[in-house]
Design a protein around this motif. Structure first.
Motif, PDB file in Angstrom:
ATOM      1  N   LEU A 179       0.696  -1.214  -0.075  1.00  0.00           N
ATOM      2  CA  LEU A 179      -0.139   0.058  -0.198  1.00  0.00           C
ATOM      3  C   LEU A 179       0.960   1.252   0.090  1.00  0.00           C
ATOM      4  O   LEU A 179       0.566   2.182  -0.764  1.00  0.00           O
ATOM      5  CB  LEU A 179      -1.086  -0.018   1.062  1.00  0.00           C
ATOM      6  CG  LEU A 179      -1.866   1.353   1.231  1.00  0.00           C
ATOM      7  CD1 LEU A 179      -2.715   1.280   0.147  1.00  0.00           C
ATOM      8  CD2 LEU A 179      -2.611   1.263   2.624  1.00  0.00           C
ATOM      9  N   PRO A 180       1.632   1.617   1.075  1.00  0.00           N
ATOM     10  CA  PRO A 180       2.548   2.750   0.892  1.00  0.00           C
ATOM     11  C   PRO A 180       3.274   2.931  -0.332  1.00  0.00           C
ATOM     12  O   PRO A 180       3.409   4.041  -0.939  1.00  0.00           O
ATOM     13  CB  PRO A 180       3.505   2.642   1.975  1.00  0.00           C
ATOM     14  CG  PRO A 180       3.660   1.010   2.387  1.00  0.00           C
ATOM     15  CD  PRO A 180       2.264   0.610   1.904  1.00  0.00           C
ATOM     16  N   GLY A 184       2.831   5.912  -3.418  1.00  0.00           N
ATOM     17  CA  GLY A 184       4.127   6.517  -3.714  1.00  0.00           C
ATOM     18  C   GLY A 184       4.881   7.055  -2.509  1.00  0.00           C
ATOM     19  O   GLY A 184       5.518   7.955  -2.714  1.00  0.00           O
ATOM     20  N   VAL A 185       4.647   6.567  -1.299  1.00  0.00           N
ATOM     21  CA  VAL A 185       5.243   7.077  -0.059  1.00  0.00           C
ATOM     22  C   VAL A 185       6.086   5.811   0.542  1.00  0.00           C
ATOM     23  O   VAL A 185       6.596   6.063   1.744  1.00  0.00           O
ATOM     24  CB  VAL A 185       4.266   7.445   1.129  1.00  0.00           C
ATOM     25  CG1 VAL A 185       3.731   8.807   0.489  1.00  0.00           C
ATOM     26  CG2 VAL A 185       3.246   6.440   1.369  1.00  0.00           C
ATOM     27  N   GLY A 186       6.575   4.672  -0.294  1.00  0.00           N
ATOM     28  CA  GLY A 186       7.490   3.773  -0.007  1.00  0.00           C
ATOM     29  C   GLY A 186       9.043   3.958   0.134  1.00  0.00           C
ATOM     30  O   GLY A 186       9.603   5.073  -0.636  1.00  0.00           O
ATOM     31  N   GLY A 187       9.711   3.466   0.730  1.00  0.00           N
ATOM     32  CA  GLY A 187      11.258   3.962   0.768  1.00  0.00           C
ATOM     33  C   GLY A 187      11.692   2.925   1.850  1.00  0.00           C
ATOM     34  O   GLY A 187      11.173   2.081   2.462  1.00  0.00           O
ATOM     35  N   THR A 235      13.853  -2.383  -1.533  1.00  0.00           N
ATOM     36  CA  THR A 235      12.767  -1.301  -1.524  1.00  0.00           C
ATOM     37  C   THR A 235      13.059  -0.858  -3.297  1.00  0.00           C
ATOM     38  O   THR A 235      12.142  -0.231  -3.837  1.00  0.00           O
ATOM     39  CB  THR A 235      12.818  -0.297  -0.641  1.00  0.00           C
ATOM     40  OG1 THR A 235      14.246   0.312  -0.532  1.00  0.00           O
ATOM     41  CG2 THR A 235      12.338  -0.811   0.792  1.00  0.00           C
ATOM     42  N   ARG A 236      14.231  -0.625  -3.415  1.00  0.00           N
ATOM     43  CA  ARG A 236      14.556  -0.128  -4.939  1.00  0.00           C
ATOM     44  C   ARG A 236      13.688  -1.073  -6.028  1.00  0.00           C
ATOM     45  O   ARG A 236      13.081  -0.836  -6.917  1.00  0.00           O
ATOM     46  CB  ARG A 236      15.837   0.145  -5.289  1.00  0.00           C
ATOM     47  CG  ARG A 236      16.479   1.088  -4.544  1.00  0.00           C
ATOM     48  CD  ARG A 236      17.833   1.528  -5.240  1.00  0.00           C
ATOM     49  NE  ARG A 236      18.832   0.668  -5.065  1.00  0.00           N
ATOM     50  CZ  ARG A 236      19.513   0.602  -4.053  1.00  0.00           C
ATOM     51  NH1 ARG A 236      19.688   1.659  -3.061  1.00  0.00           N
ATOM     52  NH2 ARG A 236      20.731  -0.281  -3.934  1.00  0.00           N
ATOM     53  N   LEU A 242       6.590  -2.124  -9.114  1.00  0.00           N
ATOM     54  CA  LEU A 242       5.224  -1.649  -9.137  1.00  0.00           C
ATOM     55  C   LEU A 242       5.607  -0.230  -9.702  1.00  0.00           C
ATOM     56  O   LEU A 242       4.338   0.678  -9.778  1.00  0.00           O
ATOM     57  CB  LEU A 242       5.097  -1.194  -7.504  1.00  0.00           C
ATOM     58  CG  LEU A 242       5.079  -2.529  -6.550  1.00  0.00           C
ATOM     59  CD1 LEU A 242       4.671  -1.950  -5.027  1.00  0.00           C
ATOM     60  CD2 LEU A 242       3.673  -3.318  -7.032  1.00  0.00           C
ATOM     61  N   ARG A 243       6.517   0.128 -10.302  1.00  0.00           N
ATOM     62  CA  ARG A 243       6.754   1.373 -11.238  1.00  0.00           C
ATOM     63  C   ARG A 243       6.303   2.571 -10.397  1.00  0.00           C
ATOM     64  O   ARG A 243       5.519   3.343 -10.699  1.00  0.00           O
ATOM     65  CB  ARG A 243       5.753   1.281 -12.276  1.00  0.00           C
ATOM     66  CG  ARG A 243       6.148   0.188 -13.448  1.00  0.00           C
ATOM     67  CD  ARG A 243       5.302   0.142 -14.524  1.00  0.00           C
ATOM     68  NE  ARG A 243       5.785  -1.166 -15.453  1.00  0.00           N
ATOM     69  CZ  ARG A 243       5.213  -1.391 -16.689  1.00  0.00           C
ATOM     70  NH1 ARG A 243       4.100  -0.464 -17.016  1.00  0.00           N
ATOM     71  NH2 ARG A 243       5.537  -2.328 -17.380  1.00  0.00           N
ATOM     72  N   ARG A 244       6.499   2.647  -9.085  1.00  0.00           N
ATOM     73  CA  ARG A 244       6.356   3.883  -8.013  1.00  0.00           C
ATOM     74  C   ARG A 244       7.752   4.235  -7.716  1.00  0.00           C
ATOM     75  O   ARG A 244       8.674   3.333  -7.622  1.00  0.00           O
ATOM     76  CB  ARG A 244       5.439   3.322  -7.043  1.00  0.00           C
ATOM     77  CG  ARG A 244       4.051   2.680  -7.756  1.00  0.00           C
ATOM     78  CD  ARG A 244       3.356   3.520  -8.425  1.00  0.00           C
ATOM     79  NE  ARG A 244       2.906   4.950  -7.377  1.00  0.00           N
ATOM     80  CZ  ARG A 244       2.461   5.918  -7.893  1.00  0.00           C
ATOM     81  NH1 ARG A 244       2.469   6.272  -9.002  1.00  0.00           N
ATOM     82  NH2 ARG A 244       1.875   6.973  -7.028  1.00  0.00           N
TER      83      ARG A 244
END
Length: 267
Positions: A179-180, A184-187, A235-236, A242-244
């Motif tokens: 979900l994150p 667009g707030v993943g990292g 994460t990369r 996910l193309r995000r």
């Protein structure tokens, strides 16, 4: 016989063994628990030493134990940590006792464990000579495996599967991350330099099948992909898949405030 055979890992393992032509009995505290078609459910209570479920052990060629409270669904309070440990130690002790008392014990006892056995090691390369970690999960895994090896004999070999972060779209380590990232707030988490020893669920199932089939295997088995990656690399890769974007790190102090001891142990 599979103890803990109705969950995220047990259900697909049961289905795979049925597809291989095995007869499968699932030990469950819930007699109405859903299982793949063809499996039989045997009620069990690991806190009761004498119970009808021990008859299933007498008839088994293989026993697989994955019973235990989930470790990542709640913050670790003192009471929660006791449940995590006791649920593993007690169930394994009961199964090991049933195996050693059986007049016809199984040829193999495959017992769950985790890569948490080694404790937080940073980038250090560890071997079996390194020993268990001194943190909570290291201590749990050490005691967990110690109960399992009590079942070892000339007639029963014991394999302890030290499982890493299991990935599948519908659960495991991947589900809470999706979900994150999709928003667009993943990292990366914290420094991102901590290693995340991952494995796909299908590969985990095949490793257990491999442990069952190979009569020369005993002792610990690390159920992880052959090339470990850091959290930053993970994460990369997830962001690319996910193309995000994957550019918003979560600071380690924030993780510790949210999750307490579990942040360092699991993330």
């Amino acid at each position: 016989v599979i103890a803990g055979g109705t969950g995220f890992l047990g259900t697909p393992l049961t289905a795979a063994l049925l597809a291989d032509g095995h007869r499968v009995t699932v030990l469950s505290r819930n007699p109405a628990a859903p299982v793949p078609p063809g499996a039989r459910v045997e009620p069990w209570d690991p806190h009761r030493a004498a119970s009808p479920w021990t008859g299933a052990i007498d008839a088994a060629d293989v026993v697989v134990n994955m019973a235990g409270e989930p470790i990542a669904d709640h913050r670790w309070t003192a009471a929660r940590k006791r449940r995590i440990e006791d649920s593993r130690i007690v169930s394994t002790r009961r199964l090991a006792d049933a195996i050693t008392r059986s007049p016809s014990p199984p040829a193999v006892f495959v017992n769950g464990s985790g890569v948490g056995f080694y404790g937080p090691c940073g980038s250090e390369i560890v071997t079996e000579d390194t020993g268990a970690g001194t943190d909570f999960l290291g201590a749990v895994c050490r005691r967990w495996e110690a109960q399992a090896v009590e079942a070892a004999s000339a007639r029963t070999r014991v394999v302890c599967v030290r499982t890493g972060l299991v990935l599948a779209p519908d659960g495991g380590a991947l589900k809470p991350l999706l979900l994150p990232f999709r928003l667009g707030v993943g990292g990366r988490l914290g420094s991102g330099q901590q290693y995340w020893p991952w494995i796909h669920r299908a590969d985990w199932v095949d490793l257990v099948r491999f442990a069952i089939a190979r009569a020369d295997l005993a002792g610990p088995m690390n159920a992880t992909a052959p090339q470990p990656v850091t959290n930053a690399e993970f994460t990369r890769a997830l962001g690319r898949a996910l193309r995000r974007p994957a550019v918003l790190p979560v600071p380690a102090p924030a993780l510790r405030i949210l999750l307490g001891e579990m942040a360092d142990a699991l993330l």
